[in-house]
Design an enzyme around this catalytic site. Sequence first.
Site, PDB file in Angstrom:
ATOM      1  N   HIS A 160       0.763 -15.132  13.921  1.00  0.00           N
ATOM      2  CA  HIS A 160      -0.388 -14.558  14.617  1.00  0.00           C
ATOM      3  C   HIS A 160      -1.434 -15.642  14.865  1.00  0.00           C
ATOM      4  O   HIS A 160      -2.297 -15.886  14.017  1.00  0.00           O
ATOM      5  CB  HIS A 160      -0.999 -13.440  13.773  1.00  0.00           C
ATOM      6  N   HIS A 193      -2.102 -12.072  19.756  1.00  0.00           N
ATOM      7  CA  HIS A 193      -2.255 -11.449  18.436  1.00  0.00           C
ATOM      8  C   HIS A 193      -1.086 -11.759  17.517  1.00  0.00           C
ATOM      9  O   HIS A 193      -1.284 -12.249  16.403  1.00  0.00           O
ATOM     10  CB  HIS A 193      -2.407  -9.932  18.555  1.00  0.00           C
ATOM     11  N   GLU A 196      -8.718   8.706  -3.075  1.00  0.00           N
ATOM     12  CA  GLU A 196      -7.590   8.197  -3.849  1.00  0.00           C
ATOM     13  C   GLU A 196      -7.115   6.824  -3.368  1.00  0.00           C
ATOM     14  O   GLU A 196      -6.875   5.922  -4.179  1.00  0.00           O
ATOM     15  CB  GLU A 196      -6.416   9.185  -3.812  1.00  0.00           C
ATOM     16  N   HIS A 249       0.419  21.519  -4.347  1.00  0.00           N
ATOM     17  CA  HIS A 249      -0.029  20.801  -5.542  1.00  0.00           C
ATOM     18  C   HIS A 249       1.079  20.618  -6.582  1.00  0.00           C
ATOM     19  O   HIS A 249       0.832  20.060  -7.642  1.00  0.00           O
ATOM     20  CB  HIS A 249      -1.208  21.540  -6.185  1.00  0.00           C
TER      21      HIS A 249
END
Length: 669
Positions: A40, A274, A420, A482
């Site tokens: 890159h 890129h 999280e 869950h």
Amino acid sequence: MNDGNNNDTMTPVTMKAIASVALSVRSLAMDGVQKANSGHPGLPMGCAELGSVIYGEILRHCPPEPRWINRDRFVLSAGHGSMFLYSLLHLSGYDVSLDDLKSFRQLGSRTPGHPEYGMTPGVETTTGPLGQGVANAVGFAIAEKMLAARFNTDKHTVIDHYTYVLASDGDLMEGVAFEAMSLAGHLGLGKLVLFYDSNRITIEGSTDLAFSDDVAGRFKSSGWHVQSGSAYDIGGIVRMAAEARRVTDKPSFILLESVIGKGSANLEGSHKTHGAPLGEEEVSATKKALGIPADERFYIHPEAIAYFREKGKVWKAAYEEWREVFDAWKSENPALFEEWKNYFEQRIPGHLPYPEFSVGEKLATRSAGGKVLNAIAPSIPNLIGGSADLAPSNNTELKGMGDFLRDQPLGRNMHFGIREHGMGGIVNGMALHGGIRPFCATFLIFSDYMRPSIRLAALMKLPVIYVFTHDSIFVGEDGPTHQPIEQITALRSIPNLLVLRPADAQETAAAWRMALERKNGPVAVLLTRQNLTVFEKHDAEWKDHIRRGAYIAMDSDGEPEIVIAASGSEVGLAITAAKKRSARKIRVVSMIAPSLFLEQDDAIRRSLLPDNARRLLIEAGIGMGWHGLSREGDRIVSIERFGESGPGNEVADHLGLTEETVCGHIDRL
């Protein structure tokens, strides 16, 4: 005081030297990528001036001492632009040779495609998955704040450094970056500075295709100090960095307008720079336009070499000055220095005060885990962590040890909020910084949100501890959203992640001991919501043998006809069922970590699972990982579907995970 290179004025001589460094970065980057035929070049060329300023004028570091604890950290969150980092490490004097640059992206090279922690001196963290470096940088800044509060005295300052991070448009599209950024602003991490390479280009083209956020506005609303300017205004970058350091109550965000592939003769500003080499013709045209000798590969401007040679003297002097301060501090504070060694050498006391749990006692392993954690935490003061807003459920609050807040840097309870993924990246940064032994917690089902961060912790061999509670369908009423089904196996599939699923409170204490003993990788401890009965262990040496991943929990009178191997709550289920079939010779093996058991030599494995015994393998999740232990004619009791909402025992009965079911399998064996 962290002064280092922190001037906010630039002389014409320095400006000229920085320009020579930037030219060299462009040269090295495009040649390195071209030689590898992979990479890159766009970011290194577009940010060459910024990198030259960071490594020459902003960072307080000492390349011959790359692990100096009080160095400023630089994180290239946009890890795809790795030749940017490797070029600057080479130029500024780190142990990264020109030959290393020439072997970019080759097998066995110290300059891999994306920066990898532990492989290249000066690389602070493994980056490439976008946004992770931003979260790591927040962890670095948190660790610095904690350690400065613990070890600095009125007379001596031994911890006082900054964390700088370079993030791309892609980094700031990823949610993990904004999770971490939000917490950093809330905590007022004044020694964190983020440079935003705003070139408005991604692989597919302009960011206008999918992105129109007011990024600076988002950072400002999250409590960051915000500035903006040009990536090519060298003096402006230095002044903005100095202003960022003067703002001590907020992290700083510096938006820099840039041009991807800056300097490329025909592709400047194009998304084509890129992630692909420029091509030989474009490299030649670019060298001609930039004034680089056309026939010279990996060209470095002589002024760049001279500039960093002189800078090296300044950095060495700053390091030696810090050493003098540190030695004086050490001499005057021997007890504090002993604690310093405990922190930075990751020492764990040999005899921790683990709580005792009695046979017959009933409690959830999450509750046992909380008791263990609070019993041992006073003896391990750098054991610091928290939960994604679930501490009361995870039982991970360190009672009486305070909260880590904006104005309470000595608190040991982290509040990550409902973030999280950000939590996972942040604790990685805390571990990478050194001095902190971090843990974090959530429900096992939400480990999915953290998986990329967990994988990187395993890749970097970081001793992070994860506490994942509510580990099975026995969660019950919360239902299939869950109730973990595939998560246990998914975690076990990550190389170098040790997954421990204890079967009762006594095993939970052993699991924490095993987690703390592990220094070369992360550990996940999976704990129950429901109560489990502490069972009597047949193996008198089980506390040692459990380190093998398995031991005999209950044995038969004579050689077993059937061996039931299970993990977690299913061990108790297996024992109860085996006792109901007392006429059969049944052994129950508690398998806290199948991966460890499979690493044992053949004699140990056969001593627990003899060849002439049929095997019944039980786990409240998919059976995929257990097939390596089964043979033709053996049985695996597992759950190969999503759960149901209802009381845990009723859900278990509905899904066939009961004593009666297990007894039926024993009969059929």
